[in-house]
Motif scaffolding. Structure first.
Motif, PDB file in Angstrom:
ATOM      1  N   SER A 295      -2.733 146.364  41.268  1.00  0.00           N
ATOM      2  CA  SER A 295      -2.460 144.964  41.569  1.00  0.00           C
ATOM      3  C   SER A 295      -2.713 144.672  43.040  1.00  0.00           C
ATOM      4  O   SER A 295      -2.775 145.594  43.874  1.00  0.00           O
ATOM      5  CB  SER A 295      -1.005 144.619  41.222  1.00  0.00           C
ATOM      6  N   PHE A 296      -2.838 143.380  43.369  1.00  0.00           N
ATOM      7  CA  PHE A 296      -2.974 142.953  44.758  1.00  0.00           C
ATOM      8  C   PHE A 296      -2.456 141.533  44.902  1.00  0.00           C
ATOM      9  O   PHE A 296      -2.431 140.751  43.938  1.00  0.00           O
ATOM     10  CB  PHE A 296      -4.434 143.035  45.228  1.00  0.00           C
ATOM     11  N   ASP A 297      -2.030 141.188  46.105  1.00  0.00           N
ATOM     12  CA  ASP A 297      -1.632 139.832  46.452  1.00  0.00           C
ATOM     13  C   ASP A 297      -2.167 139.528  47.839  1.00  0.00           C
ATOM     14  O   ASP A 297      -2.231 140.414  48.702  1.00  0.00           O
ATOM     15  CB  ASP A 297      -0.107 139.667  46.460  1.00  0.00           C
ATOM     16  N   VAL A 298      -2.520 138.275  48.087  1.00  0.00           N
ATOM     17  CA  VAL A 298      -2.976 137.840  49.405  1.00  0.00           C
ATOM     18  C   VAL A 298      -2.091 136.697  49.882  1.00  0.00           C
ATOM     19  O   VAL A 298      -1.556 135.923  49.078  1.00  0.00           O
ATOM     20  CB  VAL A 298      -4.453 137.387  49.372  1.00  0.00           C
ATOM     21  N   GLY A 299      -1.907 136.603  51.198  1.00  0.00           N
ATOM     22  CA  GLY A 299      -1.092 135.551  51.761  1.00  0.00           C
ATOM     23  C   GLY A 299      -1.803 134.213  51.758  1.00  0.00           C
ATOM     24  O   GLY A 299      -3.002 134.138  52.058  1.00  0.00           O
ATOM     25  N   LEU A 300      -1.042 133.156  51.457  1.00  0.00           N
ATOM     26  CA  LEU A 300      -1.610 131.813  51.431  1.00  0.00           C
ATOM     27  C   LEU A 300      -1.261 131.007  52.661  1.00  0.00           C
ATOM     28  O   LEU A 300      -1.760 129.886  52.830  1.00  0.00           O
ATOM     29  CB  LEU A 300      -1.131 131.069  50.178  1.00  0.00           C
ATOM     30  N   ASN A 301      -0.397 131.542  53.532  1.00  0.00           N
ATOM     31  CA  ASN A 301      -0.082 130.869  54.793  1.00  0.00           C
ATOM     32  C   ASN A 301       0.112 131.918  55.881  1.00  0.00           C
ATOM     33  O   ASN A 301       0.123 133.128  55.624  1.00  0.00           O
ATOM     34  CB  ASN A 301       1.146 129.960  54.660  1.00  0.00           C
ATOM     35  N   ASP A 302       0.267 131.457  57.119  1.00  0.00           N
ATOM     36  CA  ASP A 302       0.340 132.374  58.256  1.00  0.00           C
ATOM     37  C   ASP A 302       1.607 133.224  58.255  1.00  0.00           C
ATOM     38  O   ASP A 302       1.659 134.253  58.941  1.00  0.00           O
ATOM     39  CB  ASP A 302       0.268 131.582  59.573  1.00  0.00           C
ATOM     40  N   ASP A 303       2.629 132.818  57.528  1.00  0.00           N
ATOM     41  CA  ASP A 303       3.898 133.540  57.522  1.00  0.00           C
ATOM     42  C   ASP A 303       4.015 134.516  56.363  1.00  0.00           C
ATOM     43  O   ASP A 303       5.099 135.069  56.121  1.00  0.00           O
ATOM     44  CB  ASP A 303       5.060 132.540  57.473  1.00  0.00           C
ATOM     45  N   SER A 304       2.927 134.748  55.656  1.00  0.00           N
ATOM     46  CA  SER A 304       2.904 135.697  54.546  1.00  0.00           C
ATOM     47  C   SER A 304       2.082 136.922  54.935  1.00  0.00           C
ATOM     48  O   SER A 304       1.186 136.835  55.786  1.00  0.00           O
ATOM     49  CB  SER A 304       2.290 135.048  53.305  1.00  0.00           C
ATOM     50  N   PRO A 305       2.353 138.088  54.338  1.00  0.00           N
ATOM     51  CA  PRO A 305       1.501 139.251  54.571  1.00  0.00           C
ATOM     52  C   PRO A 305       0.055 138.930  54.231  1.00  0.00           C
ATOM     53  O   PRO A 305      -0.223 138.240  53.239  1.00  0.00           O
ATOM     54  CB  PRO A 305       2.082 140.317  53.628  1.00  0.00           C
ATOM     55  N   ASP A 306      -0.875 139.431  55.044  1.00  0.00           N
ATOM     56  CA  ASP A 306      -2.287 139.131  54.798  1.00  0.00           C
ATOM     57  C   ASP A 306      -2.741 139.663  53.442  1.00  0.00           C
ATOM     58  O   ASP A 306      -3.440 138.977  52.701  1.00  0.00           O
ATOM     59  CB  ASP A 306      -3.151 139.736  55.911  1.00  0.00           C
ATOM     60  N   ILE A 307      -2.333 140.904  53.139  1.00  0.00           N
ATOM     61  CA  ILE A 307      -2.721 141.502  51.866  1.00  0.00           C
ATOM     62  C   ILE A 307      -1.694 142.556  51.469  1.00  0.00           C
ATOM     63  O   ILE A 307      -1.126 143.255  52.314  1.00  0.00           O
ATOM     64  CB  ILE A 307      -4.134 142.132  51.933  1.00  0.00           C
ATOM     65  N   GLN A 308      -1.448 142.645  50.161  1.00  0.00           N
ATOM     66  CA  GLN A 308      -0.603 143.679  49.583  1.00  0.00           C
ATOM     67  C   GLN A 308      -1.310 144.211  48.342  1.00  0.00           C
ATOM     68  O   GLN A 308      -1.897 143.441  47.581  1.00  0.00           O
ATOM     69  CB  GLN A 308       0.769 143.118  49.189  1.00  0.00           C
ATOM     70  N   ALA A 309      -1.250 145.516  48.132  1.00  0.00           N
ATOM     71  CA  ALA A 309      -1.910 146.115  46.974  1.00  0.00           C
ATOM     72  C   ALA A 309      -1.130 147.347  46.544  1.00  0.00           C
ATOM     73  O   ALA A 309      -0.366 147.924  47.324  1.00  0.00           O
ATOM     74  CB  ALA A 309      -3.355 146.481  47.307  1.00  0.00           C
ATOM     75  N   GLY A 310      -1.336 147.748  45.291  1.00  0.00           N
ATOM     76  CA  GLY A 310      -0.608 148.912  44.819  1.00  0.00           C
ATOM     77  C   GLY A 310      -1.201 149.513  43.561  1.00  0.00           C
ATOM     78  O   GLY A 310      -1.908 148.848  42.795  1.00  0.00           O
ATOM     79  N   LEU A 311      -0.903 150.795  43.367  1.00  0.00           N
ATOM     80  CA  LEU A 311      -1.255 151.544  42.163  1.00  0.00           C
ATOM     81  C   LEU A 311       0.025 152.146  41.603  1.00  0.00           C
ATOM     82  O   LEU A 311       0.885 152.601  42.362  1.00  0.00           O
ATOM     83  CB  LEU A 311      -2.260 152.655  42.468  1.00  0.00           C
ATOM     84  N   GLY A 312       0.164 152.158  40.284  1.00  0.00           N
ATOM     85  CA  GLY A 312       1.404 152.670  39.727  1.00  0.00           C
ATOM     86  C   GLY A 312       1.225 153.285  38.359  1.00  0.00           C
ATOM     87  O   GLY A 312       0.168 153.177  37.718  1.00  0.00           O
ATOM     88  N   VAL A 313       2.285 153.951  37.905  1.00  0.00           N
ATOM     89  CA  VAL A 313       2.310 154.561  36.584  1.00  0.00           C
ATOM     90  C   VAL A 313       3.703 154.391  35.998  1.00  0.00           C
ATOM     91  O   VAL A 313       4.699 154.419  36.729  1.00  0.00           O
ATOM     92  CB  VAL A 313       1.916 156.055  36.635  1.00  0.00           C
ATOM     93  N   SER A 314       3.773 154.179  34.701  1.00  0.00           N
ATOM     94  CA  SER A 314       5.049 154.028  34.006  1.00  0.00           C
ATOM     95  C   SER A 314       5.021 154.901  32.753  1.00  0.00           C
ATOM     96  O   SER A 314       4.013 154.939  32.025  1.00  0.00           O
ATOM     97  CB  SER A 314       5.290 152.574  33.607  1.00  0.00           C
ATOM     98  N   VAL A 315       6.145 155.582  32.487  1.00  0.00           N
ATOM     99  CA  VAL A 315       6.222 156.497  31.341  1.00  0.00           C
ATOM    100  C   VAL A 315       7.476 156.157  30.541  1.00  0.00           C
ATOM    101  O   VAL A 315       8.561 155.964  31.124  1.00  0.00           O
ATOM    102  CB  VAL A 315       6.277 157.974  31.796  1.00  0.00           C
ATOM    103  N   TYR A 316       7.344 156.125  29.234  1.00  0.00           N
ATOM    104  CA  TYR A 316       8.449 155.787  28.330  1.00  0.00           C
ATOM    105  C   TYR A 316       8.895 157.022  27.557  1.00  0.00           C
ATOM    106  O   TYR A 316       8.078 157.803  27.075  1.00  0.00           O
ATOM    107  CB  TYR A 316       8.004 154.699  27.362  1.00  0.00           C
ATOM    108  N   PHE A 317      10.222 157.222  27.470  1.00  0.00           N
ATOM    109  CA  PHE A 317      10.802 158.358  26.738  1.00  0.00           C
ATOM    110  C   PHE A 317      11.821 157.844  25.725  1.00  0.00           C
ATOM    111  O   PHE A 317      12.478 156.824  25.954  1.00  0.00           O
ATOM    112  CB  PHE A 317      11.529 159.318  27.688  1.00  0.00           C
ATOM    113  N   GLU A 318      11.984 158.616  24.633  1.00  0.00           N
ATOM    114  CA  GLU A 318      13.053 158.329  23.676  1.00  0.00           C
ATOM    115  C   GLU A 318      13.963 159.534  23.567  1.00  0.00           C
ATOM    116  O   GLU A 318      13.492 160.664  23.642  1.00  0.00           O
ATOM    117  CB  GLU A 318      12.484 157.986  22.312  1.00  0.00           C
TER     118      GLU A 318
END
Length: 256
Positions: free
Chosen positions: A233-256
């Motif tokens: 995922s990624f996000d970009v700032g829409l105004n000067d008071d927001s982070p310029d860019i944020q990004a990430g990679l992740g993993v999720s695992v389900y157990f029973e």
């Protein structure tokens, strides 16, 4: 780095040993600004981790801040429509580089928090609503801690337009220390295949006594196995008071 290596080992072992038969319908909370409007079945567990998150911002004074982090959330289904969560960020690295000045670096762990998530029983399968109350304790290193106990109440609403499209609205109120903030974020997701989905989101955060921030972004999820999801995922700032860019990679695992 030891915490990150341990996190990777736990997730790898979990993915290898996760049962491969088809699980019940599950919805992981990551990625994205909000969370899924569903809870885990009773007795089940989900381990969700941001393997690497990245943010970059240059302020009005020209100071460039770059942060890398790894985070983890443990979700446990304790009853029908009810789950317990615990979360932390075991590794963070921050680089601050003022103009014409040597950069400063710091590393450490973030705060630890616990939460209780409740899915509201509704008569229609097209609608889903969940509430998440959480408390975050100021246990982290100085550069990666809020500095005071934080209390938050979030709500997530989802509407299934059809088998492919889903709209969602997330809202969250955080109180703690001398700052109160409100975040809300609409999003839309599209199931491209049975295993791959994408989404678009916009987020708005208003903090008392501070400038408001506005971001927009997108992400993709891939169910590589019936119980294992990868995400980007990624996000970009829409105004000067927001982070310029944020990004990430992740993993999720389900157990029973």
């Amino acid at each position: 780095m030891r915490c990150s290596a341990l996190l990777l080992s736990l997730l790898f072992c979990g993915a290898v040993h996760a049962q491969q038969d088809a699980p019940p319908d599950i919805a992981f909370d990551r990625p994205g600004i909000g969370f899924a409007a569903w809870t885990l079945p009773r007795g089940s567990i989900a381990l969700e981790a941001g393997l690497l998150s990245f943010s970059r911002d240059r302020d009005d004074a020209g100071v460039l801040s770059t942060q890398y982090s790894a985070d983890i959330t443990l979700r446990i289904g304790v009853a029908e429509h009810l789950e317990l969560q615990a979360f932390t960020s075991p590794w963070n690295h921050l680089r601050v580089a003022p103009r014409d000045t040597p950069a400063e670096r710091s590393s450490g762990a973030g705060d630890v928090g616990v939460g209780l998530k409740v899915a509201l029983p509704l008569s229609s399968e097209k609608h889903a609503v969940a509430l998440l109350a959480s408390t975050t304790f100021a246990t982290g290193s100085r550069d990666f801690s809020e500095g005071a106990t934080q209390y938050a109440l979030g709500a997530s609403y989802e509407y299934d337009v059809d088998d492919r499209w889903t709209g969602a609205l997330y809202a969250n109120l955080t109180r703690g220390g001398s700052e109160d903030s409100v975040t809300w974020a609409p999003s839309v997701s599209f199931a491209a295949t049975d295993t791959v989905s994408t989404y678009l989101e916009v987020g708005f955060t208003d903090t008392h006594g501070e400038p408001s921030s506005r971001i927009a972004g997108a992400g993709v999820t891939w169910m590589v196995k019936p119980r294992v999801q990868l995400d980007a995922s990624f996000d970009v700032g829409l105004n000067d008071d927001s982070p310029d860019i944020q990004a990430g990679l992740g993993v999720s695992v389900y157990f029973e």
